[in-house]
Design a protein around this motif. Structure first.
Motif, short mmCIF file in Angstrom:
data_model
loop_
_atom_site.label_atom_id
_atom_site.label_comp_id
_atom_site.label_asym_id
_atom_site.label_seq_id
_atom_site.Cartn_x
_atom_site.Cartn_y
_atom_site.Cartn_z
N HIS A 232 -0.23 -6.27 -6.48
CA HIS A 232 -1.12 -5.75 -5.44
C HIS A 232 -0.54 -4.42 -4.96
N LEU A 233 -0.91 -3.34 -5.62
CA LEU A 233 -0.41 -2.00 -5.29
C LEU A 233 -1.58 -1.05 -5.04
N PRO A 234 -2.39 -1.35 -4.01
CA PRO A 234 -3.46 -0.41 -3.67
C PRO A 234 -2.87 0.89 -3.16
N ASP A 235 -3.59 1.98 -3.36
CA ASP A 235 -3.08 3.26 -2.85
C ASP A 235 -4.23 4.17 -2.51
N SER A 236 -3.89 5.31 -1.94
CA SER A 236 -4.93 6.24 -1.50
C SER A 236 -5.74 6.80 -2.67
N HIS B 234 -4.05 14.51 -1.35
CA HIS B 234 -2.71 14.39 -0.81
C HIS B 234 -1.65 14.85 -1.81
N SER B 235 -0.50 15.21 -1.27
CA SER B 235 0.47 16.01 -2.00
C SER B 235 1.15 15.34 -3.18
N ASN B 236 1.16 14.01 -3.27
CA ASN B 236 1.73 13.38 -4.46
C ASN B 236 0.92 12.17 -4.88
N VAL B 237 -0.35 12.14 -4.50
CA VAL B 237 -1.17 10.98 -4.83
C VAL B 237 -1.31 10.82 -6.34
N GLN B 238 -1.33 11.92 -7.07
CA GLN B 238 -1.43 11.85 -8.52
C GLN B 238 -0.11 11.37 -9.13
N GLY B 239 1.00 11.86 -8.61
CA GLY B 239 2.30 11.52 -9.16
C GLY B 239 2.68 10.07 -8.98
N GLN B 240 2.23 9.46 -7.90
CA GLN B 240 2.57 8.07 -7.68
C GLN B 240 2.02 7.18 -8.79
N ARG B 241 0.82 7.50 -9.26
CA ARG B 241 0.26 6.77 -10.39
C ARG B 241 1.12 6.97 -11.64
N TYR C 186 0.83 -1.21 0.00
CA TYR C 186 0.00 0.00 0.00
C TYR C 186 0.86 1.26 0.00
N THR C 187 0.36 2.31 -0.64
CA THR C 187 1.05 3.59 -0.68
C THR C 187 0.08 4.72 -0.35
N SER C 188 0.48 5.60 0.56
CA SER C 188 -0.31 6.81 0.82
C SER C 188 0.07 7.87 -0.20
N GLY C 189 -0.51 9.03 -0.08
CA GLY C 189 -0.27 10.08 -1.07
C GLY C 189 0.93 10.96 -0.81
N ARG C 190 1.76 10.63 0.18
CA ARG C 190 2.86 11.53 0.52
C ARG C 190 4.21 11.11 -0.02
N ALA C 191 4.37 9.85 -0.37
CA ALA C 191 5.67 9.38 -0.83
C ALA C 191 6.09 10.10 -2.10
#
Length: 800
Positions: free
Chosen positions: A179-183, A440-447, A155-160
Motif C-alpha cells: 500500500h504505497l499511494p502517492d501524489s 511536485h519536485s520529485n514526484v516522478q523520481g519517487q516512482r 503515503y508519499t508526497s512529491g517532495r521526498a
C-alpha cells in the motif's frame, strides 16, 4: 487562413503579462512577510544551481548553464515559506486544541511556521504535546506490529528525496505492505498508464535540448505561468528563434500569451513583452480529444489527397484530390505539394515503427467536422491552421500537463497526444519528443525508486536478494483505493511522508469523518496542515529537516537527489540553518520507525543515515542501468539523464512497436442528469498564489481575483442564461446522479473569458464536490479537471 479570433491575443484576460514587475514585487513581499529579507536572497542565489539545492516547488530541470537567478516567483515563495522565521512550537500547541485548529484555514495553519519537535496527540487535552523521538518510534513500531500489513497505508508526497523514497518503499515492503499511494496517483498517473501502451515509456521523453532544437511546440493544458514559470525562459528562447507555439487550453493564461523576463533589464525597463503563443485555441473543458482528432483528421485527409493525386498517374485513372477531399483539404494538400513534399505524414516512420495506424486513421476520417467543432469548441479553421503549422514543422515538441491527465478519459487524452506525435515521427529525434510537465519536485523520481502500489514495476527479486526478505506480490492501494479502505473501515493506520492528504483527495468530507476511526496516524512534515489536525486514535506529528536546510549527520553534511520533469537526476545540497535542533532528516525518521517495527530482513539503517552515499549505492545496486555511477555523477551539470529507450526509437511495448491507440469516444459518457441544459463542466484551477495544497495568499493577479478563493469563473452568457449576475453568491452542486448530495455554498460568480458551458474554481476548495469514483478507469486519477455541476443562487441572494 485564420481569422482574428483564432490568433493569440496581444492582451491577457486582465492585461497582466507573466513575470515582469508583478513577479519581482511578489518575491519582495514574501521575503518581508516571512521575515527573511536578508537571508532569503542569499539562499535564492543557490536555488536550482548545479551545486545548490533543488527548488521544493515544481519539478522543472536544473540547466547545465543556469541563469544568474534560477528561480521563479513561486519558487521564491516556496523557499520563503520553508525557511520562514515563524515557528509552530510547543507554546503554540499549548495554546490551541486540535478541535480549534480544525476551524482554521489551510493558509493560516501553514503560516504558523516550522514545526520544531516531535509531538503526540493527548486525548485528555485534545492538544499535541512534546514526546521524545525514541518514545515516538517505539510506540509507532509497537502499533504497527499489532496490525496486519494489509491494514496500513504508506503515503508519499512529491517532495521526498530519492534517498528517502527508496528507504520508505523498502520499509513498507519489508513490513509486508504494497500500500504505497502517492501524489502521482492524483496527477500524472494517466501518463504512467497511457504512455507505456503508446511508446513503451512511463514518462515523457523530452530533454531540455529539445526546446533548442524544435521548430514548433504544441502546448496543451498546462498553465506555465503559475505551475512552472522557469519553463518560460525556454519558451521565450524558442520564440526568439522563430519557433511557433500552438496552444490548446481552457483559459487564456497570461504565461501562454505574454512574458516579461524579470532577468532581462531591457524588458523590465521598457515593458517589452515576448508574445508566447502564435495560435491560441481555447478548448472546451473535456474537448481535447476532439480538438486533437481535428488536427489529425486534417493531416490524414490532406495526405490522402496528395496520395490520390500521385496515384492517378500510376493507375492511369482520372482520380484527383477533389474526388477524396473538399476544397479546404485540397488547398492544404496543395500547400504541402508546393513545398516539394510528397506526403503530409511520415509514412516511412509509421511503417517501420508503429502499429494501429489504419484503425486510427479511419476513425479520424469518419468523424464529422461538425461533431469535432461541437465537442472541442474550436472551429474547423482553427484545427486546420494548427495542422498546417504542424505539417510544415520538421521537429515538433509536445508539452502537456494535468489539464489532460486529471480527466475521466485522462489515459486516452495522453494517448491522443502520442497519436499526433506519431503521425509525423515526432518522437525520438532532436526537438521532437513528448514533455509531460510534472508538478511536485520529485514526484516522478519517487516512482523511479519504487514508490508504487504496482509490484510489477519494482524489482522485487532484487530487493529480496539484497535484503533477505520475501516481498509481498499483491497489488496495493492507489490513493483512491486508500480512501475507499478508510471509508470502509479496512484501513487502520496511515503513515504520511509529507503532503496534505486530506486536502488533496476527492470526497473530502466523508473521508475526513472516517479518518477519525483510524487507529494510528503518523505525519512526517515541516509545517502544520489540515491532515495533521484531523487525527486517528493515536496521532504523531514528526517534524523533519527541509531540503533547503543543512543536513548534518555522523558522516558530515549530506546531499540528496531528485528527478526532474525531463527525467534527469540532480543532486541537492541544503544551505540554510535548520529551524530547530530537534529536527531529524527524513531518512533518519524512516530508519527510526523501521528499526522499531521490523523483525526481519537485513538493512544497514544506521549506516545509511550516517552517510547518504550508501543509500545511493543501494539504489544503484537495485537499478544498475538507471543509476550507473550515481554518486560519481550526482552533481554533474545538467543532471544525470535517465535511460529511456523511446528516446532512441526503441519501443518497450508488447508488440515492440509504438502504437496508435484509438480513443473509444470523444467525450465522457456522463449520465443524463449531467447533460441537462443548466449543467456546467467544472475544472479546478491553481492560483498564482499557491502550489498544490499550499496556499500562500488570497490574490490571483493573473485572473484579477483579490482577497478570496471562493469564486466561480463563468462565461457571461451562462451567467445570463442561468438567471445569475456577476458578483452573486451561489452554491455549487455536483450534477452526477447519485444518492449523496455534494454541495458547497458561498462562492462568488465572476464573469470570465471561459468557453460557454464551462466554469472554473480553485483546488482544493472544491474537492468535496468530486465523488471518489469520478476518475479515469485505468489510472484511477481523480478527474479534477471535468465535473458536471449546477450553479444555484444562494437563498440569501434570492431574498435580496
Amino acid at each position: 487562413m485564420a481569422g482574428k479570433s483564432q490568433q493569440a491575443s496581444d492582451k491577457g484576460s486582465h492585461g497582466v503579462p507573466a513575470g515582469g514587475w508583478g513577479s519581482a514585487k511578489a518575491v519582495g513581499e514574501i521575503l518581508l512577510r516571512e521575515h527573511i529579507p536578508l537571508a532569503g536572497p542569499s539562499l535564492l542565489a543557490h536555488q536550482n544551481k548545479p551545486d545548490g539545492y533543488m527548488c521544493v516547488s515544481c519539478a522543472w530541470a536544473k540547466p547545465a548553464k543556469p541563469h544568474p537567478l534560477e528561480f521563479c516567483e513561486n519558487g521564491a515563495k516556496a523557499t520563503s515559506w520553508e525557511v520562514t522565521n515563524r515557528r509552530a512550537d510547543r507554546a503554540f500547541f499549548e495554546a490551541h486544541s486540535l478541535a480549534e485548529l480544525e476551524g482554521w484555514s489551510d493558509h493560516d495553519l501553514e503560516e504558523q511556521g516550522r514545526l520544531t519537535e516531535p509531538m503526540r496527540w493527548d486525548s485528555t487535552t485534545d492538544k499535541y504535546v512534546p514526546v521524545t523521538w525514541l518514545d515516538a518510534f517505539e510506540e509507532i513500531g509497537s502499533e504497527l506490529r499489532m496490525l496486519s500489513p494489509e491494514q496500513v497505508d504508506f503515503y508519499t508526497s512529491g517532495r521526498a528525496s530519492l534517498e528517502a523514497a527508496y528507504m520508505y518503499q523498502l520499509f513498507a515492503r519489508m513490513y509486508g505492505s504494497n500500500h504505497l499511494p502517492d501524489s502521482s496517483n492524483m496527477c500524472h498517473e494517466s501518463t504512467s498508464v497511457g504512455l507505456p501502451e503508446s511508446i513503451g515509456a512511463s514518462i515523457g521523453t523530452a530533454i531540455l535540448s529539445d526546446f533548442q532544437n524544435c521548430s514548433c511546440i504544441f502546448y496543451l493544458a498546462q498553465n506555465v505561468g503559475t505551475s512552472s514559470p522557469r519553463l518560460l525562459h525556454d519558451l521565450q528562447d524558442a520564440v526568439d528563434r522563430g519557433v511557433k507555439i500552438v496552444t490548446f487550453n481552457l483559459l487564456r493564461e497570461p504565461g501562454l500569451e505574454r512574458f516579461v523576463n524579470p532577468q532581462a533589464p531591457s524588458q523590465m525597463l521598457t515593458g517589452k513583452q515576448t508574445p508566447i503563443s502564435s495560435q491560441y485555441c481555447q478548448v472546451k473543458n473535456g474537448g481535447d480529444i476532439a480538438a486533437l482528432f481535428g488536427v489529425c483528421k486534417a493531416l490524414i485527409e490532406a495526405d490522402d489527397a496528395l496520395k490520390a493525386s500521385g496515384m492517378s498517374k500510376v493507375a492511369g485513372t482520372d482520380a484527383t484530390p477533389d474526388d477524396v477531399a473538399d476544397a479546404a483539404t485540397v488547398a492544404f494538400a496543395a500547400s504541402i505539394a508546393a513545398a516539394d513534399k510528397k506526403h503530409v505524414l511520415d509514412h516511412d516512420f509509421i511503417e517501420a515503427h508503429t502499429a494501429g495506424f489504419e484503425e486510427f486513421a479511419d476513425a479520424a476520417r469518419n468523424y464529422e467536422w461538425a461533431e469535432l467543432e461541437r465537442v472541442s469548441g474550436l472551429t474547423r479553421d482553427q484545427m486546420m491552421q494548427a495542422a498546417h503549422t504542424y505539417a510544415n514543422s520538421d521537429a515538433v515538441l509536445m508539452v502537456y500537463g494535468m489539464g489532460l491527465t486529471q480527466h475521466i478519459m485522462g489515459v486516452q487524452n495522453v494517448q491522443m497526444v502520442a497519436n499526433l506525435a506519431l503521425l509525423r515521427g515526432n518522437i525520438g529525434k532532436p526537438g521532437a519528443n513528448i514533455c509531460a510537465v510534472r508538478g511536485h519536485s520529485n514526484v516522478q523520481g519517487q516512482r523511479t525508486v519504487g514508490i508504487t502500489e504496482k509490484p510489477g514495476l519494482v524489482p522485487l527479486d532484487k530487493l529480496a536478494q539484497l535484503y533477505r526478505f520475501e516481498p509481498p506480490h499483491w497489488t496495493g492501494h492507489s490513493t483512491v483505493d486508500t480512501c475507499k479502505a478508510i471509508l470502509q473501515g479496512e484501513a487502520r493506520a496511515f503513515i504520511g511522508l509529507g503532503g496534505n492528504y486530506l486536502r488533496a483527495i476527492p470526497e473530502t468530507e466523508a473521508v475526513e469523518e472516517a479518518w477519525r476511526n483510524l487507529r494510528l496516524t503518523v505525519q512526517i512534515a515541516t509545517k502544520l496542515n489540515r491532515t495533521h489536525v484531523v487525527h486517528g486514535e493515536i496521532a504523531y506529528l514528526l517534524p523533519c529537516l527541509g531540503r533547503i536546510e543543512i543536513d548534518e549527520q555522523a558522516g558530515g553534511p549530506q546531499a540528496v537527489s531528485m528527478e526532474s520533469s525531463i527525467a534527469h537526476f540532480h543532486g541537492s545540497r541544503g544551505r540554510a540553518k535548520p529551524a530547530s535542533s530537534h529536527l531529524l532528516s527524513e531518512p533518519a525518521i524512516i530508519a527510526g520507525i523501521a528499526k522499531a517495527t521490523l523483525t526481519k530482513g537485513v538493512v544497514p539503517w544506521d549506516s545509511w543515515v550516517d552517510d547518504y552515499t550508501k543509500i545511493r549505492d543501494a539504489i544503484e545496486r537495485t537499478y544498475p542501468e538507471t543509476f550507473k555511477d550515481f554518486n560519481k555523477r550526482l552533481f554533474q551539470p545538467g543532471g544525470i539523464p535517465r535511460p529511456l529507450p523511446a528516446r532512441e526509437r526503441k519501443w518497450v511495448t508488447a508488440n515492440g512497436k509504438a502504437n496508435f491507440i484509438t480513443p473509444r469516444r470523444l467525450f465522457p459518457d456522463f449520465s443524463s442528469a449531467a447533460s441537462a441544459r443548466d449543467v456546467l463542466h467544472l475544472a479546478t484551477l491553481r492560483s498564482n498564489d499557491q502550489f498544490n495544497t499550499t496556499i500562500y495568499g488570497y490574490n490571483d493577479r493573473y485572473r484579477g481575483v483579490e482577497g478570496t478563493r471562493r469564486v466561480i469563473l463563468m462565461n457571461v452568457d451562462d451567467i445570463d442564461r442561468l438567471g445569475l449576475h456577476n458578483g452573486q453568491i451561489v452554491e455549487l452542486v455536483t450534477a452526477i446522479a447519485e444518492q449523496t448530495k455534494r454541495s458547497l455554498p458561498g462562492f462568488k460568480v465572476m464573469a470570465y473569458d471561459i468557453p460557454a458551458g464551462c466554469c472554473g474554481a480553485y483546488y482544493p476548495e472544491t474537492n468535496a464536490l468530486f465523488p471518489l469514483d469520478h476518475h479515469d478507469q485505468k489510472s484511477k486519477t481523480p478527474a479534477y479537471k471535468l465535473l458536471p455541476i449546477r450553479v444555484i443562487a444562494s437563498p440569501a441572494a434570492v431574498r435580496h
